[in-house]
Motif scaffolding. Sequence first.
Motif, PDB file in Angstrom:
ATOM      1  N   SER A 156      20.833 -15.222  34.142  1.00  0.00           N
ATOM      2  CA  SER A 156      20.930 -16.679  34.011  1.00  0.00           C
ATOM      3  C   SER A 156      20.149 -17.147  32.799  1.00  0.00           C
ATOM      4  N   ASP A 157      20.699 -18.116  32.088  1.00  0.00           N
ATOM      5  CA  ASP A 157      20.033 -18.715  30.934  1.00  0.00           C
ATOM      6  C   ASP A 157      20.516 -20.164  30.867  1.00  0.00           C
ATOM      7  N   THR A 164      16.723 -15.681  34.065  1.00  0.00           N
ATOM      8  CA  THR A 164      16.515 -14.545  34.964  1.00  0.00           C
ATOM      9  C   THR A 164      17.137 -13.287  34.378  1.00  0.00           C
ATOM     10  N   ALA A 190      12.810 -13.962  37.567  1.00  0.00           N
ATOM     11  CA  ALA A 190      12.742 -15.169  36.745  1.00  0.00           C
ATOM     12  C   ALA A 190      11.606 -15.028  35.738  1.00  0.00           C
ATOM     13  N   GLU A 199       9.321 -17.110  34.077  1.00  0.00           N
ATOM     14  CA  GLU A 199       8.803 -18.464  34.246  1.00  0.00           C
ATOM     15  C   GLU A 199       7.807 -18.835  33.148  1.00  0.00           C
ATOM     16  N   GLU A 222      16.754 -10.867  41.467  1.00  0.00           N
ATOM     17  CA  GLU A 222      16.620 -11.423  40.128  1.00  0.00           C
ATOM     18  C   GLU A 222      15.139 -11.623  39.814  1.00  0.00           C
ATOM     19  N   TRP A 261      16.032 -21.999  32.929  1.00  0.00           N
ATOM     20  CA  TRP A 261      16.074 -21.143  34.112  1.00  0.00           C
ATOM     21  C   TRP A 261      16.605 -19.816  33.591  1.00  0.00           C
ATOM     22  N   LEU A 274      14.816 -13.272  44.779  1.00  0.00           N
ATOM     23  CA  LEU A 274      14.270 -13.769  43.523  1.00  0.00           C
ATOM     24  C   LEU A 274      12.755 -13.615  43.543  1.00  0.00           C
ATOM     25  N   SER A 284       9.342 -13.711  40.354  1.00  0.00           N
ATOM     26  CA  SER A 284       9.143 -14.175  38.985  1.00  0.00           C
ATOM     27  C   SER A 284       7.899 -13.572  38.354  1.00  0.00           C
ATOM     28  N   GLN A 315       9.397 -17.672  26.664  1.00  0.00           N
ATOM     29  CA  GLN A 315      10.592 -17.187  27.352  1.00  0.00           C
ATOM     30  C   GLN A 315      11.510 -16.353  26.453  1.00  0.00           C
TER      31      GLN A 315
END
Length: 127
Positions: free
Chosen positions: A30-31, A41, A54, A56, A52, A39, A5, A7, A13
């Motif tokens: 991911s949501d 990604t 992210a 942020e 992944e 979160w 991971l 970011s 976002q």
Amino acid sequence: MKIKLTSVIVDDQDKALKFYTEILGFVKKSDIPVGKYKWLTVVSPEGPDDIELALEPNDNPAAKTFQQALFEQGIPLTAFFVDDIQEEYERMRKLGVVFSKEPTKMEWGAFAIFEDTCGNLIQIQQV
């Protein structure tokens, strides 16, 4: 030990998700709602189980300052690798992506720098 991971700091976002999926071609992984943020990604379609990214939120004042300073100094926040930099540059320009540095050849390969619409400069490179 391995990286799974990383970011990027983004100012919005939802706008970031749209840019990173519709323009760059990443896929949402991911949501998950977390308070007023989420979160969120994305992954490369070429390696959906690899690293992944992210997206942020830059809600922290230190994050905003860091993001703005890098942008103003012309420093990319991160870099993504591509197989054919000229082809990717042309594809992205047709989609309206703003480049601050056109593809430039170096001893090790080539790179270009673009704005991600979320407060960052991002580098693409070909080795």
